[in-house]
Write an enzyme that holds these catalytic residues in place. Structure first.
Site, PDB file in Angstrom:
ATOM      1  N   CYS A 182       0.811  -1.221   0.000  1.00  0.00           N
ATOM      2  CA  CYS A 182       0.000   0.000   0.000  1.00  0.00           C
ATOM      3  C   CYS A 182       0.848   1.277   0.000  1.00  0.00           C
ATOM      4  CB  CYS A 182      -0.996  -0.057   1.150  1.00  0.00           C
ATOM      5  SG  CYS A 182      -2.422   1.005   0.885  1.00  0.00           S
ATOM      6  N   HIS A 184      -3.495  -5.622   2.242  1.00  0.00           N
ATOM      7  CA  HIS A 184      -3.232  -5.838   3.656  1.00  0.00           C
ATOM      8  C   HIS A 184      -3.867  -7.177   4.001  1.00  0.00           C
ATOM      9  CE1 HIS A 184      -2.061  -1.615   4.229  1.00  0.00           C
ATOM     10  NE2 HIS A 184      -3.153  -1.261   3.582  1.00  0.00           N
TER      11      HIS A 184
END
Ligand code: GLN
Length: 257
Positions: free
Chosen positions: A99, A195
């Site tokens: 990310c 994630h």
């Protein structure tokens, strides 16, 4: 084949004080444990902001997710060692960037508040758009026989400029919510929005990274197979829940099992 007890993997965890969203640290725990189960020694070195990083001592580098503000601080630090980081990447060093960490590997990340100049290690760029892309995500990736599952939450939209994606989006948004691509693969670098944390949920991806790191260091990997029944059951549950014909993916999984 080399005796695994003679092998050792050193993982560099970059800036856990800043890039620490959504338990991305779990990726380290997973890599360490899967090494230990196989009798391979594993060590993690944490680098906090301002600390010197000697990439020649590292086999795997992990960068987690962070807020825009934290990304700016991290990038200012990383800029100082851009050349060493680039040499590590070009020399087939293994990198997992999640990310915010993924966005920083590119040319830039433009936010509503300004421009964060990236590390320019990958020919990709990220621009913030209205609304965040949030939720469960499922991919079809060449690196795994079963779908890769995770959770995404990002305001940035990443353009990978024709580079190889980490996966094709089966469910969720991915790099930009439009292209059907998620993440990027370059040499032994995986950049991704997933994630979860990613590796405990997708042990095949963990083993792919370990294999690449061992091959680079010892010329051979030969990873012993582990019992991933629980992880596979969790994966099957997510596929059944979110994919049309999810049971089809589960059958495919049973074949691999
Ligand atoms: N700040 C970045 C974004 O919103 C990355 C967020 C994250 O790491 N989850 O796009």
């Amino acid at each position: 084949m080399k005796d695994t007890s003679e092998m050792k993997i050193t993982i560099g965890h970059l800036y856990p004080d800043l890039l620490n969203l959504y338990g991305d640290r779990g990726n380290i725990a997973c890599m360490m444990q899967r090494c230990l189960w196989r009798g391979i020694r594993a060590e993690t070195i944490e680098f906090h902001t301002g600390e010197y990083i000697d990439f020649s001592k590292l086999d795997i580098v992990l960068l987690g997710g962070g807020s825009d503000r934290e990304q700016l601080i991290v990038c200012q630090n990383l800029k100082k060692i851009q050349r060493q980081f680039q040499e590590f990447v070009e020399d087939n060093g293994v990198v997992l960037a999640v990310c915010g960490g993924y966005q920083l590997l590119g040319r830039y990340y433009r936010t509503g508040a300004g421009m964060i100049e990236g590390l320019n290690l990958l020919d990709i760029y990220t621009e913030q758009e209205e609304g965040r892309l949030i939720g469960n995500i499922i991919l079809d990736s060449d690196l795994a026989h079963i779908p890769v599952v995770g959770f995404e939450n990002h305001g940035g939209r990443t353009c990978i400029n024709g580079c190889r994606p980490f996966g094709r989006v089966l469910y969720g948004e991915g790099n930009d919510g439009r292209s059907g691509c998620e993440g990027v693969i370059y040499k032994n670098v995986i950049g991704t929005y997933l994630h979860g944390p990613l590796l405990p949920k997708n042990p095949q991806i963990c083993d792919h990274l370990l294999k690449k790191a061992l091959e680079r260091k010892y010329g051979t990997a030969g990873l012993e197979k582990l019992d991933d029944n629980l992880e596979r059951a969790a994966n099957a549950y997510i596929c059944r829940r979110f994919l049309p014909g999810g049971s089809m993916h589960c059958r495919q999984m049973d074949l691999v099992h």
